[in-house]
Scaffold this active site. Structure first.
Site, PDB file in Angstrom:
ATOM      1  N   GLU A  93     -19.251 -43.306 -38.115  1.00 51.05           N
ATOM      2  CA  GLU A  93     -18.612 -42.702 -39.276  1.00 51.05           C
ATOM      3  C   GLU A  93     -19.644 -41.879 -40.047  1.00 51.05           C
ATOM      4  OE1 GLU A  93     -16.473 -41.121 -41.606  1.00 51.05           O
ATOM      5  OE2 GLU A  93     -15.242 -42.737 -40.734  1.00 51.05           O
ATOM      6  N   ASP A 142      -9.095 -37.402 -38.748  1.00 47.02           N
ATOM      7  CA  ASP A 142      -8.839 -36.232 -39.597  1.00 47.02           C
ATOM      8  C   ASP A 142      -7.844 -35.327 -38.880  1.00 47.02           C
ATOM      9  OD1 ASP A 142      -8.966 -33.848 -41.103  1.00 47.02           O
ATOM     10  OD2 ASP A 142     -11.019 -34.309 -41.715  1.00 47.02           O
ATOM     11  N   LYS A 146      -4.252 -27.238 -40.244  1.00 50.99           N
ATOM     12  CA  LYS A 146      -4.092 -25.804 -40.006  1.00 50.99           C
ATOM     13  C   LYS A 146      -4.318 -25.490 -38.529  1.00 50.99           C
ATOM     14  CE  LYS A 146      -5.479 -24.470 -44.681  1.00 50.99           C
ATOM     15  NZ  LYS A 146      -6.442 -23.696 -45.512  1.00 50.99           N
ATOM     16  N   ASP A 178      -0.374 -40.534 -37.906  1.00 48.56           N
ATOM     17  CA  ASP A 178       0.933 -40.316 -38.528  1.00 48.56           C
ATOM     18  C   ASP A 178       1.315 -38.835 -38.494  1.00 48.56           C
ATOM     19  OD1 ASP A 178      -1.333 -40.133 -40.426  1.00 48.56           O
ATOM     20  OD2 ASP A 178       0.197 -39.443 -41.828  1.00 48.56           O
ATOM     21  N   ARG A 212      -5.926 -48.554 -44.819  1.00 48.06           N
ATOM     22  CA  ARG A 212      -5.529 -47.858 -46.045  1.00 48.06           C
ATOM     23  C   ARG A 212      -4.885 -46.511 -45.724  1.00 48.06           C
ATOM     24  NH1 ARG A 212     -10.072 -47.767 -49.605  1.00 48.06           N
ATOM     25  NH2 ARG A 212     -10.566 -49.704 -48.552  1.00 48.06           N
TER      26      ARG A 212
END
Length: 233
Positions: A93, A142, A146, A178, A212
């Protein structure tokens, strides 16, 4: 795909490395805990010849090694480490706030079978040996929504071919997202890199812990999607 490339790559990194100011406790986690959890020999500065790093040297034994790519706040990684103490889990990360959050969760849970690379997963995959990873997770990456940014998504050959190289034949690769267009690109790009689709469902895996990011998606009306691939022999 199976040949190790010792040439230090030059590549762009997209995304944030820092967010809001860290709390005092989080700064303490970074200064006190990260050094002992961070695998050595991953960065170009530490390992300019890109000598392969055996995961056995990270965990000190021959246990299976799993990889979580972009662990966010770390709740899934710590959950899996506690659930599977006989496995070693490396988390990557680059967002330092997420790293600090993970370190706090590691302290609270007392798990010891984890290693933390606070940087780009590609740097780690550069130096892992062939067929050294038994399972990999890509949870809520991420989305780069676009169209001109879709090449920055993890599910592109730049990332998937190195991932396929380091995964054992038969190893499982899980993707949770999602974003419908991320599902589309995942289904298009992952199989050609050396994986077979073995599961596609709106329901999570039995050992899943909601993160989260997933909870935010559900609050905003975006249903999750769970994809499971197996590394082709």
């Amino acid at each position: 795909m199976s040949e190790f490339d010792p040439t230090p790559p030059r590549r762009n990194f997209y995304g944030r490395r820092h967010g809001k100011t860290l709390r005092h406790s989080q700064k303490g986690y970074l200064s006190e805990d990260l050094g002992s959890l961070r695998p050595c020999g991953i960065t170009v500065q530490e390992n300019p010849d890109r000598t392969p790093v055996d995961p056995a040297t990270i965990f000190g034994d021959g246990r299976p090694v799993w990889l979580e790519i972009g662990f966010g706040g770390g709740e899934h990684m710590v959950h899996m480490a506690a659930r599977c103490p006989g496995v070693g889990i490396i988390g990557c990360e680059p967002f330092i706030n997420g790293v600090a959050m993970l370190l706090g969760k590691i302290r609270a849970a007392g798990v010891e079978n984890v290693s933390v690379h606070p940087g780009d997963a590609r740097d780690l995959m550069d130096v892992l040996p062939d067929a050294s990873i038994s399972k990999a997770f890509l949870n809520y990456p991420d989305p780069w929504p676009k169209a001109r940014h879709h090449r920055r998504r993890f599910v592109t050959p730049e990332h998937l071919i190195p991932l396929a190289r380091v995964m054992k034949p038969g190893a499982e690769f899980r993707v949770a997202t999602d974003i419908p267009d991320y599902v589309r690109q995942t289904l298009e790009e992952v199989p050609p890199a050396g994986f077979d689709l073995i599961g596609e469902s709106p329901e999570p895996w039995d050992d899943w812990l909601s993160t989260r990011y997933e909870q935010k998606a559900l609050r905003e009306g975006r249903p999750p999607h769970y994809l499971t691939f197996r590394r082709r022999p």
